[in-house]
Design an enzyme around this catalytic site. Structure first.
Site, PDB file in Angstrom:
ATOM      1  N   ARG A  51       0.801  -1.226   0.000  1.00 36.91           N
ATOM      2  CA  ARG A  51       0.000   0.000   0.000  1.00 36.91           C
ATOM      3  C   ARG A  51       0.831   1.271   0.000  1.00 36.91           C
ATOM      4  O   ARG A  51       0.634   2.159  -0.814  1.00 36.91           O
ATOM      5  CB  ARG A  51      -0.883   0.065   1.255  1.00 36.91           C
ATOM      6  CG  ARG A  51      -2.307  -0.262   1.036  1.00 36.91           C
ATOM      7  CD  ARG A  51      -2.842  -0.805   2.327  1.00 36.91           C
ATOM      8  NE  ARG A  51      -2.008  -1.926   2.716  1.00 36.91           N
ATOM      9  CZ  ARG A  51      -2.202  -3.164   2.311  1.00 36.91           C
ATOM     10  NH1 ARG A  51      -3.208  -3.452   1.557  1.00 36.91           N
ATOM     11  NH2 ARG A  51      -1.385  -4.142   2.654  1.00 36.91           N
ATOM     12  N   LYS A  80      25.310  -4.595  -1.432  1.00 35.06           N
ATOM     13  CA  LYS A  80      26.782  -4.597  -1.607  1.00 35.06           C
ATOM     14  C   LYS A  80      27.472  -3.984  -0.401  1.00 35.06           C
ATOM     15  O   LYS A  80      28.683  -3.810  -0.383  1.00 35.06           O
ATOM     16  CB  LYS A  80      27.163  -3.762  -2.833  1.00 35.06           C
ATOM     17  CG  LYS A  80      26.628  -4.257  -4.139  1.00 35.06           C
ATOM     18  CD  LYS A  80      27.143  -3.328  -5.250  1.00 35.06           C
ATOM     19  CE  LYS A  80      26.554  -3.676  -6.587  1.00 35.06           C
ATOM     20  NZ  LYS A  80      26.816  -2.616  -7.580  1.00 35.06           N
TER      21      LYS A  80
HETATM   22  C1  NCD Z   1       1.491  -0.578   8.264  1.00 36.46           C
HETATM   23  C2  NCD Z   1       2.989  -0.441   8.397  1.00 36.46           C
HETATM   24  O1  NCD Z   1       3.706  -0.629   7.418  1.00 36.46           O
HETATM   25  O2  NCD Z   1       3.393  -0.106   9.493  1.00 36.46           O
HETATM   26  N1  NCD Z   1       1.009  -0.741   6.973  1.00 36.46           N
HETATM   27  C3  NCD Z   1       0.864   0.321   6.164  1.00 36.46           C
HETATM   28  O3  NCD Z   1       1.705   1.166   6.044  1.00 36.46           O
HETATM   29  N2  NCD Z   1      -0.306   0.432   5.532  1.00 36.46           N
HETATM   30  C4  NCD Z   1       0.933  -1.565   9.175  1.00 36.46           C
HETATM   31  C5  NCD Z   1       1.483  -2.947   9.150  1.00 36.46           C
HETATM   32  O4  NCD Z   1       2.406  -3.280   8.410  1.00 36.46           O
HETATM   33  O5  NCD Z   1       0.952  -3.728   9.930  1.00 36.46           O
END
Ligand code: NCD
Length: 308
Positions: A51, A80
């Site tokens: 996302r 590296k």
């Molecule tokens: C979150 C993250 O990366 O901290 N996800 C995100 O950015 N949508 C939550 C998660 O990984 O659980």
């Protein structure tokens, strides 16, 4: 605002302006489709993401800009032995703005000191994730119409969940916000957040072990997954991973206008049967995330659109 590392780098006024711009873009995408023409965004992801990275890239593409970058440390010169600062400095000569994620807390801050283009922290270890916070704030604003007078339950991995840490800091600035922390004993909120935020600012918070006991009080329920990659021991993860599962039965006592949020990815903590409930906001949250990132990129690049 040169860099965005911590959600508190933004004032309440700046957050309002970003949400305002994000809402304008949402209402009239075409008006903004070329505003970042000839500008480029680099996404440097030393830790996997679906996302956040794609939301940044979609945001820049929809503003008419270009994107470049990498999606794992293995596909960069980190493999590296190059230092993070050198990699980021190199890419700063190829791009106008950088979004960076790294498993080590503080890595984006260190990298930002060496470069002349704005850098956005897209998540540093268990620390902060300011653009998820902006996404969450835009969701709260769109769904509840206010940031004050809210009871927010946060459930799951409150120890390692950086989105939780960031959102608590950001929401602690508004009037009459009550926090309810729902987690197993081992995944409680870190003491430094309790001390630096709740105690220092005299904010009402409660800690419980089940969501059932607080469900009727909540205006917002922020679910999170147990952060497998931050555990030292797989056995502990397996024991704790299904501590909380939200299903339709548990929602029976909830308010009719509860807003159920989750930064995603979801593992098991929300039954898919909840997805069709009007209170489920987690996919709307994904959508808002792109628009608030468009607003952020424009703002950090100093791009203005003439108002009618
Ligand atoms: C979150 C993250 O990366 O901290 N996800 C995100 O950015 N949508 C939550 C998660 O990984 O659980």
């Amino acid at each position: 605002m040169k860099h965005l590392i911590d959600p508190m780098d933004l004032t309440v006024e700046e957050i309002d302006q970003l949400i305002d711009l994000g809402s304008k873009i949402l209402a009239d995408k075409e008006k903004y489709q070329d505003v970042c023409k000839h500008k480029s965004l680099a996404t440097l992801f030393f830790e996997p993401s679906t996302r956040t990275r794609l939301s940044f890239e979609a945001a820049m593409l929809e503003l008419g800009g270009n994107v470049l970058g990498f999606s794992s440390a293995n596909s960069s010169s980190a493999s590296k032995g190059e230092s993070v600062s050198d990699t980021v400095r190199t890419v700063s000569y190829y791009s106008d703005i950088i979004a960076m994620r790294h498993p080590k807390e503080g890595a984006p801050l260190v990298a930002s000191r060496k470069i002349d283009v704005p850098l956005i922290n897209a998540g540093d270890g268990g620390h902060y994730h300011p653009t998820q916070t902006l996404t969450d704030l835009m969701t709260i604003y769109q769904e509840k119409g206010r940031f004050h007078d809210l009871t927010i339950g946060m459930c799951g991995d409150l120890k390692f969940g950086r989105t939780v840490h960031s959102l608590i800091k950001a929401m602690s600035r508004y009037e009459n916000v009550r926090f309810v922390m729902i987690s197993p004993e081992e995944l409680r909120l870190p003491e430094y957040i309790v001390k630096d935020v709740f105690e220092k600012k005299n904010i009402s918070y409660q800690e419980v072990r089940t969501m059932e006991e607080v469900m009727p009080d909540l205006d917002i329920l922020y679910m999170t997954r147990v952060q497998r990659e931050r555990f030292f021991n797989e056995q502990d993860y397996i024991r704790l991973k299904d501590s909380f599962i939200l299903d339709l039965d548990k929602l029976k006592t909830a308010k009719k206008d509860l807003c159920i949020m989750h930064p995603l990815p979801r593992v098991n903590e929300i039954s898919t049967k909840v997805d069709d409930d009007p209170r489920a906001c987690y996919f709307k949250q994904v959508r808002y995330g792109k628009f608030i990132r468009m607003a952020l990129i424009m703002t950090m690049l100093g791009v203005n659109v003439d108002e009618d």
